[in-house]
Structure formats: structure tokens, C-alpha cells
Design a protein around this motif. Sequence first.
Motif, PDB file in Angstrom:
ATOM      1  N   THR A   1     -29.933 -29.670  28.064  1.00 35.26           N
ATOM      2  CA  THR A   1     -28.970 -30.129  27.056  1.00 35.26           C
ATOM      3  C   THR A   1     -28.822 -29.092  25.945  1.00 35.26           C
ATOM      4  O   THR A   1     -27.704 -28.777  25.504  1.00 35.26           O
ATOM      5  N   LEU A   2     -29.944 -28.549  25.485  1.00 35.92           N
ATOM      6  CA  LEU A   2     -29.915 -27.561  24.406  1.00 35.92           C
ATOM      7  C   LEU A   2     -29.259 -26.259  24.852  1.00 35.92           C
ATOM      8  O   LEU A   2     -28.561 -25.613  24.064  1.00 35.92           O
ATOM      9  N   GLU A   3     -29.476 -25.870  26.093  1.00 41.68           N
ATOM     10  CA  GLU A   3     -28.845 -24.654  26.608  1.00 41.68           C
ATOM     11  C   GLU A   3     -27.327 -24.813  26.642  1.00 41.68           C
ATOM     12  O   GLU A   3     -26.594 -23.885  26.258  1.00 41.68           O
ATOM     13  N   ARG A   4     -26.853 -25.971  27.080  1.00 41.86           N
ATOM     14  CA  ARG A   4     -25.399 -26.221  27.079  1.00 41.86           C
ATOM     15  C   ARG A   4     -24.858 -26.225  25.654  1.00 41.86           C
ATOM     16  O   ARG A   4     -23.779 -25.671  25.378  1.00 41.86           O
TER      17      ARG A   4
ATOM     18  N   ALA B   1     -26.098 -24.650  23.070  1.00 41.34           N
ATOM     19  CA  ALA B   1     -26.122 -23.278  22.549  1.00 41.34           C
ATOM     20  C   ALA B   1     -24.883 -22.500  22.990  1.00 41.34           C
ATOM     21  O   ALA B   1     -24.219 -21.839  22.175  1.00 41.34           O
ATOM     22  N   HIS B   2     -24.533 -22.586  24.266  1.00 46.16           N
ATOM     23  CA  HIS B   2     -23.357 -21.884  24.777  1.00 46.16           C
ATOM     24  C   HIS B   2     -22.073 -22.422  24.146  1.00 46.16           C
ATOM     25  O   HIS B   2     -21.171 -21.649  23.790  1.00 46.16           O
ATOM     26  N   ARG B   3     -22.005 -23.727  23.998  1.00 44.67           N
ATOM     27  CA  ARG B   3     -20.791 -24.346  23.440  1.00 44.67           C
ATOM     28  C   ARG B   3     -20.592 -23.940  21.978  1.00 44.67           C
ATOM     29  O   ARG B   3     -19.478 -23.581  21.560  1.00 44.67           O
ATOM     30  N   LEU B   4     -21.674 -23.955  21.196  1.00 47.53           N
ATOM     31  CA  LEU B   4     -21.548 -23.609  19.783  1.00 47.53           C
ATOM     32  C   LEU B   4     -21.384 -22.110  19.571  1.00 47.53           C
ATOM     33  O   LEU B   4     -20.773 -21.683  18.587  1.00 47.53           O
ATOM     34  N   ALA B   5     -21.889 -21.313  20.498  1.00 51.49           N
ATOM     35  CA  ALA B   5     -21.655 -19.866  20.422  1.00 51.49           C
ATOM     36  C   ALA B   5     -20.163 -19.588  20.608  1.00 51.49           C
ATOM     37  O   ALA B   5     -19.569 -18.759  19.895  1.00 51.49           O
ATOM     38  N   SER B   6     -19.559 -20.278  21.556  1.00 49.83           N
ATOM     39  CA  SER B   6     -18.117 -20.118  21.789  1.00 49.83           C
ATOM     40  C   SER B   6     -17.322 -20.572  20.572  1.00 49.83           C
ATOM     41  O   SER B   6     -16.328 -19.943  20.186  1.00 49.83           O
ATOM     42  N   LYS B   7     -17.776 -21.651  19.937  1.00 44.27           N
ATOM     43  CA  LYS B   7     -17.101 -22.157  18.742  1.00 44.27           C
ATOM     44  C   LYS B   7     -17.193 -21.144  17.602  1.00 44.27           C
ATOM     45  O   LYS B   7     -16.198 -20.886  16.894  1.00 44.27           O
ATOM     46  N   ALA B   8     -18.390 -20.572  17.414  1.00 45.36           N
ATOM     47  CA  ALA B   8     -18.571 -19.589  16.342  1.00 45.36           C
ATOM     48  C   ALA B   8     -17.654 -18.387  16.530  1.00 45.36           C
ATOM     49  O   ALA B   8     -17.082 -17.857  15.563  1.00 45.36           O
ATOM     50  N   LEU B   9     -17.484 -17.953  17.781  1.00 45.76           N
ATOM     51  CA  LEU B   9     -16.594 -16.831  18.065  1.00 45.76           C
ATOM     52  C   LEU B   9     -15.139 -17.216  17.860  1.00 45.76           C
ATOM     53  O   LEU B   9     -14.336 -16.405  17.361  1.00 45.76           O
ATOM     54  N   LYS B  10     -14.797 -18.427  18.221  1.00 49.89           N
ATOM     55  CA  LYS B  10     -13.408 -18.874  18.115  1.00 49.89           C
ATOM     56  C   LYS B  10     -12.960 -18.971  16.663  1.00 49.89           C
ATOM     57  O   LYS B  10     -11.854 -18.553  16.305  1.00 49.89           O
ATOM     58  N   ILE B  11     -13.835 -19.535  15.793  1.00 46.57           N
ATOM     59  CA  ILE B  11     -13.449 -19.723  14.389  1.00 46.57           C
ATOM     60  C   ILE B  11     -13.897 -18.533  13.521  1.00 46.57           C
ATOM     61  O   ILE B  11     -13.571 -18.473  12.331  1.00 46.57           O
ATOM     62  N   ASN B  12     -14.664 -17.614  14.157  1.00 48.97           N
ATOM     63  CA  ASN B  12     -15.182 -16.430  13.468  1.00 48.97           C
ATOM     64  C   ASN B  12     -15.979 -16.796  12.209  1.00 48.97           C
ATOM     65  O   ASN B  12     -15.869 -16.171  11.156  1.00 48.97           O
ATOM     66  N   LYS B  13     -16.777 -17.835  12.332  1.00 45.72           N
ATOM     67  CA  LYS B  13     -17.648 -18.285  11.244  1.00 45.72           C
ATOM     68  C   LYS B  13     -18.993 -18.703  11.825  1.00 45.72           C
ATOM     69  O   LYS B  13     -19.112 -18.983  13.022  1.00 45.72           O
ATOM     70  N   LYS B  14     -19.986 -18.745  10.976  1.00 50.53           N
ATOM     71  CA  LYS B  14     -21.284 -19.184  11.456  1.00 50.53           C
ATOM     72  C   LYS B  14     -21.283 -20.696  11.676  1.00 50.53           C
ATOM     73  O   LYS B  14     -20.560 -21.445  11.007  1.00 50.53           O
ATOM     74  N   VAL B  15     -22.070 -21.120  12.625  1.00 47.30           N
ATOM     75  CA  VAL B  15     -22.192 -22.532  12.975  1.00 47.30           C
ATOM     76  C   VAL B  15     -23.649 -22.946  12.803  1.00 47.30           C
ATOM     77  O   VAL B  15     -24.565 -22.262  13.262  1.00 47.30           O
ATOM     78  N   SER B  16     -23.838 -24.067  12.135  1.00 44.56           N
ATOM     79  CA  SER B  16     -25.187 -24.556  11.864  1.00 44.56           C
ATOM     80  C   SER B  16     -25.522 -25.739  12.771  1.00 44.56           C
ATOM     81  O   SER B  16     -24.729 -26.673  12.921  1.00 44.56           O
ATOM     82  N   LEU B  17     -26.675 -25.695  13.403  1.00 46.15           N
ATOM     83  CA  LEU B  17     -27.126 -26.798  14.246  1.00 46.15           C
ATOM     84  C   LEU B  17     -27.932 -27.791  13.408  1.00 46.15           C
ATOM     85  O   LEU B  17     -28.305 -27.496  12.269  1.00 46.15           O
ATOM     86  N   GLU B  18     -28.206 -28.931  13.976  1.00 41.36           N
ATOM     87  CA  GLU B  18     -29.034 -29.926  13.297  1.00 41.36           C
ATOM     88  C   GLU B  18     -30.485 -29.431  13.245  1.00 41.36           C
ATOM     89  O   GLU B  18     -30.892 -28.576  14.039  1.00 41.36           O
ATOM     90  N   PRO B  19     -31.296 -29.927  12.313  1.00 42.30           N
ATOM     91  CA  PRO B  19     -32.712 -29.533  12.262  1.00 42.30           C
ATOM     92  C   PRO B  19     -33.417 -29.846  13.584  1.00 42.30           C
ATOM     93  O   PRO B  19     -33.173 -30.880  14.202  1.00 42.30           O
ATOM     94  N   MET B  20     -34.270 -28.920  14.012  1.00 39.72           N
ATOM     95  CA  MET B  20     -34.997 -29.073  15.270  1.00 39.72           C
ATOM     96  C   MET B  20     -36.430 -28.581  15.103  1.00 39.72           C
ATOM     97  O   MET B  20     -36.702 -27.715  14.271  1.00 39.72           O
ATOM     98  N   PRO B  21     -37.343 -29.084  15.911  1.00 39.71           N
ATOM     99  CA  PRO B  21     -38.706 -28.538  15.915  1.00 39.71           C
ATOM    100  C   PRO B  21     -38.690 -27.128  16.484  1.00 39.71           C
ATOM    101  O   PRO B  21     -37.736 -26.731  17.166  1.00 39.71           O
TER     102      PRO B  21
ATOM    103  N   MET C   1     -33.518 -18.179  22.725  1.00 40.75           N
ATOM    104  CA  MET C   1     -33.694 -17.509  24.018  1.00 40.75           C
ATOM    105  C   MET C   1     -32.436 -17.613  24.880  1.00 40.75           C
ATOM    106  O   MET C   1     -32.094 -16.685  25.616  1.00 40.75           O
ATOM    107  N   THR C   2     -31.730 -18.732  24.772  1.00 40.45           N
ATOM    108  CA  THR C   2     -30.515 -18.932  25.560  1.00 40.45           C
ATOM    109  C   THR C   2     -29.442 -17.923  25.181  1.00 40.45           C
ATOM    110  O   THR C   2     -28.717 -17.401  26.044  1.00 40.45           O
ATOM    111  N   LEU C   3     -29.349 -17.615  23.888  1.00 38.18           N
ATOM    112  CA  LEU C   3     -28.285 -16.719  23.408  1.00 38.18           C
ATOM    113  C   LEU C   3     -28.759 -15.278  23.195  1.00 38.18           C
ATOM    114  O   LEU C   3     -27.989 -14.431  22.725  1.00 38.18           O
ATOM    115  N   LYS C   4     -29.986 -15.006  23.560  1.00 33.93           N
ATOM    116  CA  LYS C   4     -30.545 -13.669  23.347  1.00 33.93           C
ATOM    117  C   LYS C   4     -29.740 -12.583  24.053  1.00 33.93           C
ATOM    118  O   LYS C   4     -29.559 -11.473  23.523  1.00 33.93           O
ATOM    119  N   SER C   5     -29.248 -12.884  25.227  1.00 36.48           N
ATOM    120  CA  SER C   5     -28.514 -11.882  26.018  1.00 36.48           C
ATOM    121  C   SER C   5     -27.021 -11.829  25.681  1.00 36.48           C
ATOM    122  O   SER C   5     -26.288 -11.010  26.228  1.00 36.48           O
TER     123      SER C   5
END
Length: 206
Positions: A144-147, A149-169, A178-182
Motif C-alpha cells: 500500500t505504501l509503495e503504491r 509513494a509512486h502516486r504522490l511522486a507523480s502528483k508532486a511532479l504534476k503540480i511542481n510542488k512538494k507533497v507532504s504525507l501523513e505522520p508515519m513510524p 526506499m521506493t522512490l530512491k531510484s
Amino acid sequence: MKQVTITSKSVEEAVQEALSQLQTSEDKVEISVIEESKKGFLGLGAKPAVVQVSLKADPIGDSIDFLKKVASNMGVDLTVDVIEGEDETVLDLSSDKIAILIGKRGQTLNALQYLTNLVANKSSNEYQRLILDAENYRERRKETLERLAHRLASKALKINKKVSLEPMPSMERKIIHMTLKSNSKVQTSSEGSEPHRRVIIKPSSM
């Protein structure tokens, strides 16, 4: 550490009495002979044996007992399977009411994992790293987190702004990193203080 000191006619009898009081077996205790028994001569000068018996630290056993006690207080009948790894031990929980122990987005499971690690390392001479899983929840959450990560990375590129995720451990933030490292088009970082620390995804061009 629970221990008893027993005085008896012989070391063997003292040890057996100690095991009976501690309700355990000899392989789970440490035995210290404080004084050997002496028979004496014609009944004079005889001395009993004095033995100190201590329960060995059992971090995994203590952790399982803790989890079952907490689960019982929550009305959950719990089964725990131990999976030994090189760097960590997984305690896999199963129950007819497992959703109660997982909680919303794994929050209850993460809290239990934190507390269980405290219990394990309280009585251990070596650091114990315990991972709590519940009927393969961790793997499902990872996917779920990997999906996400990819979805929000695409969003950040589309709007050309940083995207903040919810707090996580930390272990879940690591999955995002690690998912977006490459992905050279975005950068990730963590901001904030625990337990409100979150991952930020932004275009590399920013």
C-alpha cells in the motif's frame, strides 16, 4: 529477575525445592551454590546446603506473555508464532479479532510493537529487535505504501510542488524513501518530531 534462596540437606534437594517454588525447569534457571552441605561427625558439625536459584532472562517469552495479557484485556484470544531472523525476531499474531490489534492503519500494532520491544529489552543483556506482524499485515501495508509513494511522486511532479504525507513510524517512512530512491525526478526527506514526523516528496528541480 525472580530468585529464591533455599536451605536444605543437600544441594540437589535445595535445587529441586527452588524449581518447585519457581514453577520452572532446571534449563531455565541459573544455580549458585552458596554453601555445600556437611554431614559432620556423629551428628556434630553438620551443615545444610544453601543454594540461590534465579530465573534466566527470557525476553521472547516475556514479550509473548505481555502481548497475550494485553490482548486478553482487549477481549482478544491471541496466538503468537515466533519467526527467528538474523537481525530481528518476528512475532506473528493471529486471532479471530486480529483487526482490533492492528487498529487504524496499523497504529495499534505499531504501539504494541514499541511496548513489546521495551519489555524484551528490559530483561535482556543483548539488544532485541522485535517486529510485530499480524496475519501478513506488514507485507500488505508495504505494498500500500509503495503504491502511495509512486502516486504522490507523480502528483508532486504534476503540480511542481512538494507533497507532504501523513505522520508515519520510522519503518514506514523508510519504505517510502526506499521506493522512490531510484526515481531521479523526485527527492524525499523527513520533517518534524516523533510521533509526528512525516515524509516530504518534492521534484528534484525545486
